[in-house]
Scaffold this motif. Sequence first.
Motif, PDB file in Angstrom:
ATOM      1  N   ARG A  54       0.851  -1.190   0.000  1.00  0.00           N
ATOM      2  CA  ARG A  54       0.000   0.000   0.000  1.00  0.00           C
ATOM      3  C   ARG A  54       0.886   1.239   0.000  1.00  0.00           C
ATOM      4  NH1 ARG A  54      -1.200   2.489   5.130  1.00  0.00           N
ATOM      5  NH2 ARG A  54      -3.320   2.934   4.443  1.00  0.00           N
ATOM      6  N   LYS A  55       0.377   2.306  -0.563  1.00  0.00           N
ATOM      7  CA  LYS A  55       1.108   3.563  -0.553  1.00  0.00           C
ATOM      8  C   LYS A  55       1.031   4.186   0.829  1.00  0.00           C
ATOM      9  CE  LYS A  55      -0.556   7.270  -2.515  1.00  0.00           C
ATOM     10  NZ  LYS A  55      -1.024   8.265  -3.513  1.00  0.00           N
ATOM     11  N   HIS A  56       2.177   4.587   1.353  1.00  0.00           N
ATOM     12  CA  HIS A  56       2.183   5.244   2.659  1.00  0.00           C
ATOM     13  C   HIS A  56       1.462   6.585   2.567  1.00  0.00           C
ATOM     14  CE1 HIS A  56       3.629   6.576   6.565  1.00  0.00           C
ATOM     15  NE2 HIS A  56       4.015   7.703   5.997  1.00  0.00           N
ATOM     16  N   PRO A  57       0.541   6.872   3.493  1.00  0.00           N
ATOM     17  CA  PRO A  57      -0.208   8.129   3.436  1.00  0.00           C
ATOM     18  C   PRO A  57       0.704   9.344   3.602  1.00  0.00           C
ATOM     19  CG  PRO A  57      -1.239   6.561   4.938  1.00  0.00           C
ATOM     20  CD  PRO A  57       0.105   6.004   4.599  1.00  0.00           C
ATOM     21  N   ARG A  58       0.575  10.279   2.691  1.00  0.00           N
ATOM     22  CA  ARG A  58       1.352  11.522   2.769  1.00  0.00           C
ATOM     23  C   ARG A  58       0.608  12.565   3.607  1.00  0.00           C
ATOM     24  NH1 ARG A  58       1.542  12.386  -3.581  1.00  0.00           N
ATOM     25  NH2 ARG A  58      -0.509  11.437  -3.244  1.00  0.00           N
ATOM     26  N   PHE A  59       1.287  13.668   3.870  1.00  0.00           N
ATOM     27  CA  PHE A  59       0.701  14.876   4.463  1.00  0.00           C
ATOM     28  C   PHE A  59       0.360  14.754   5.942  1.00  0.00           C
ATOM     29  CE2 PHE A  59      -1.118  14.389   0.071  1.00  0.00           C
ATOM     30  CZ  PHE A  59      -0.137  15.142  -0.567  1.00  0.00           C
ATOM     31  N   GLU A 112       4.251  15.957  -1.222  1.00  0.00           N
ATOM     32  CA  GLU A 112       3.506  15.498  -2.403  1.00  0.00           C
ATOM     33  C   GLU A 112       4.318  14.554  -3.283  1.00  0.00           C
ATOM     34  OE1 GLU A 112       1.042  17.335  -6.240  1.00  0.00           O
ATOM     35  OE2 GLU A 112       2.165  18.668  -4.900  1.00  0.00           O
ATOM     36  N   ASP A 113       5.606  14.827  -3.452  1.00  0.00           N
ATOM     37  CA  ASP A 113       6.447  14.012  -4.335  1.00  0.00           C
ATOM     38  C   ASP A 113       7.147  12.868  -3.611  1.00  0.00           C
ATOM     39  OD1 ASP A 113       5.810  15.514  -6.560  1.00  0.00           O
ATOM     40  OD2 ASP A 113       7.466  16.920  -6.258  1.00  0.00           O
ATOM     41  N   ASP A 114       6.910  12.738  -2.320  1.00  0.00           N
ATOM     42  CA  ASP A 114       7.531  11.650  -1.543  1.00  0.00           C
ATOM     43  C   ASP A 114       6.624  10.421  -1.611  1.00  0.00           C
ATOM     44  OD1 ASP A 114       9.587  13.381  -0.761  1.00  0.00           O
ATOM     45  OD2 ASP A 114       8.434  14.077   0.974  1.00  0.00           O
ATOM     46  N   ILE A 115       6.970   9.514  -2.501  1.00  0.00           N
ATOM     47  CA  ILE A 115       6.150   8.316  -2.707  1.00  0.00           C
ATOM     48  C   ILE A 115       6.839   7.134  -2.042  1.00  0.00           C
ATOM     49  CG2 ILE A 115       5.037   6.813  -4.374  1.00  0.00           C
ATOM     50  CD1 ILE A 115       4.021   9.700  -4.420  1.00  0.00           C
ATOM     51  N   VAL A 116       6.219   6.626  -0.993  1.00  0.00           N
ATOM     52  CA  VAL A 116       6.771   5.503  -0.230  1.00  0.00           C
ATOM     53  C   VAL A 116       5.778   4.354  -0.275  1.00  0.00           C
ATOM     54  CG1 VAL A 116       7.608   4.719   2.021  1.00  0.00           C
ATOM     55  CG2 VAL A 116       8.023   7.086   1.282  1.00  0.00           C
ATOM     56  N   ILE A 117       6.297   3.155  -0.542  1.00  0.00           N
ATOM     57  CA  ILE A 117       5.459   1.966  -0.597  1.00  0.00           C
ATOM     58  C   ILE A 117       5.721   1.122   0.636  1.00  0.00           C
ATOM     59  CG2 ILE A 117       4.776  -0.041  -1.950  1.00  0.00           C
ATOM     60  CD1 ILE A 117       4.299   2.675  -3.325  1.00  0.00           C
ATOM     61  N   LEU A 173      12.937  -5.448  -9.505  1.00  0.00           N
ATOM     62  CA  LEU A 173      11.998  -6.275  -8.751  1.00  0.00           C
ATOM     63  C   LEU A 173      11.009  -5.416  -7.978  1.00  0.00           C
ATOM     64  CD1 LEU A 173      14.442  -9.022  -7.393  1.00  0.00           C
ATOM     65  CD2 LEU A 173      12.639  -9.337  -9.096  1.00  0.00           C
ATOM     66  N   MET A 174      11.494  -4.326  -7.386  1.00  0.00           N
ATOM     67  CA  MET A 174      10.593  -3.439  -6.654  1.00  0.00           C
ATOM     68  C   MET A 174       9.586  -2.806  -7.618  1.00  0.00           C
ATOM     69  SD  MET A 174      11.623  -3.970  -3.653  1.00  0.00           S
ATOM     70  CE  MET A 174      10.535  -2.829  -2.799  1.00  0.00           C
ATOM     71  N   GLY A 175      10.066  -2.424  -8.786  1.00  0.00           N
ATOM     72  CA  GLY A 175       9.172  -1.845  -9.792  1.00  0.00           C
ATOM     73  C   GLY A 175       8.079  -2.816 -10.205  1.00  0.00           C
ATOM     74  N   GLN A 176       8.444  -4.093 -10.353  1.00  0.00           N
ATOM     75  CA  GLN A 176       7.457  -5.112 -10.713  1.00  0.00           C
ATOM     76  C   GLN A 176       6.377  -5.231  -9.652  1.00  0.00           C
ATOM     77  OE1 GLN A 176       9.276  -8.923 -11.736  1.00  0.00           O
ATOM     78  NE2 GLN A 176      10.998  -7.881 -12.703  1.00  0.00           N
ATOM     79  N   MET A 177       6.792  -5.225  -8.381  1.00  0.00           N
ATOM     80  CA  MET A 177       5.810  -5.384  -7.311  1.00  0.00           C
ATOM     81  C   MET A 177       4.902  -4.165  -7.184  1.00  0.00           C
ATOM     82  SD  MET A 177       7.647  -7.627  -4.281  1.00  0.00           S
ATOM     83  CE  MET A 177       9.238  -6.777  -4.198  1.00  0.00           C
ATOM     84  N   ILE A 178       5.449  -2.973  -7.417  1.00  0.00           N
ATOM     85  CA  ILE A 178       4.624  -1.766  -7.333  1.00  0.00           C
ATOM     86  C   ILE A 178       3.635  -1.721  -8.494  1.00  0.00           C
ATOM     87  CG2 ILE A 178       4.673   0.752  -7.416  1.00  0.00           C
ATOM     88  CD1 ILE A 178       7.444   0.553  -6.039  1.00  0.00           C
ATOM     89  N   THR A 179       4.091  -2.100  -9.681  1.00  0.00           N
ATOM     90  CA  THR A 179       3.191  -2.163 -10.833  1.00  0.00           C
ATOM     91  C   THR A 179       2.065  -3.149 -10.574  1.00  0.00           C
ATOM     92  OG1 THR A 179       5.011  -1.620 -12.346  1.00  0.00           O
ATOM     93  CG2 THR A 179       3.062  -2.658 -13.301  1.00  0.00           C
ATOM     94  N   GLU A 180       2.419  -4.272  -9.956  1.00  0.00           N
ATOM     95  CA  GLU A 180       1.415  -5.287  -9.624  1.00  0.00           C
ATOM     96  C   GLU A 180       0.411  -4.725  -8.617  1.00  0.00           C
ATOM     97  OE1 GLU A 180      -0.501  -8.627 -10.294  1.00  0.00           O
ATOM     98  OE2 GLU A 180       1.451  -8.251 -11.233  1.00  0.00           O
ATOM     99  N   MET A 181       0.894  -3.924  -7.690  1.00  0.00           N
ATOM    100  CA  MET A 181       0.027  -3.304  -6.690  1.00  0.00           C
ATOM    101  C   MET A 181      -1.011  -2.395  -7.353  1.00  0.00           C
ATOM    102  SD  MET A 181       1.142  -0.528  -3.747  1.00  0.00           S
ATOM    103  CE  MET A 181       1.341   0.816  -4.937  1.00  0.00           C
TER     104      MET A 181
END
Length: 326
Positions: A54-59, A112-117, A173-181
């Motif tokens: 899941r994407k970590h909630p920002r803000f 806003e641009d800090d995207i953490v999974i 590998l991380m990119g694959q899992m995020i795309t799958e998400m």
Amino acid sequence: MDTLFNDLKQLNEEEKNILKNGHKDINQSNYTTQSEFVIESSKFLEDDSLIITRKHPRFVEFPFHKHDYIELNYVYNGKMKQKIGNQEIELKKGQMLFLNQHIEHSLEECGEDDIVINFIINPPFFDYIFQELEKETKGELINKFLFQSLFDQNRAGSYLYFKVSEVPSIQNLMGQMITEMMDKDLFTEIKMKFTMGLLFVELMKNTHYLESLEANYDYHLTNEIINYVNSSYRNASLSELSQQVNLESYNLSKFIKRNLGNTFKELVQEKRMNEAKKLLKYEDYSVESIANQIGYENISYFYRLFKKHHGLTPHQYRKRSISQIE
């Protein structure tokens, strides 16, 4: 990747509510049913699921809390600042942090641009992966260290910090899992399990990027011992290691036995025997040459040790390995 980044930047319902409430404290009831702030996997995982992303909630800031699961933080873009005890960590793009279920940490507000999974992983998920890795890489000390760090029997909080931004295989590998998400289907969890297994293999191949910031002295010292044995097994000596870690040989021996389950001599032998297996299987060196390469001048002694560890003589092991390959 630009398309994926734009998709990840979109506000989800949780982030919309955070902005609507003016960045106020998070609603802990969304994460736990306990009086203490222990985030529960049941809030995210279905009954029969073992892993979810899941994407970590920002803000919004997250105050000090624990989890009842193992968590992997991965910075897809930007950064993430957090505090573990008194230790402040700034995870940067491409870096990852594993936290076991006993660790307590707090998280600063992400922009806003800090995207953490966040990968939320129930401990039983690792049972199969670790069993298979143990079969294939039996005796490799780094495996034991990684696994013990995540599954500390003393219920101590621990974490593993991997600075792997420049390792393409891991980033892919991380990119694959995020795309799958972002595009889930019936096979998503199965694919995630297999990809996570591959991730652990790559992490074990790139342990020089591991920075253990555990406040517990035991983890620092264990890591030093492992690195020393892995790099110096040909001529390793307890006295040299003792000087390197600034600890008397007697106390160091007790520490090794207590924390790694073997004596220093046994650790070195284990490493040498595993290196011998690789050379016998993949190289054409004579058995005598291999014995010398891994640190044994007495060939008879090497023969006895090898058979004791593997149940076959070096020649028998090589013959069996060749037949299996063919």
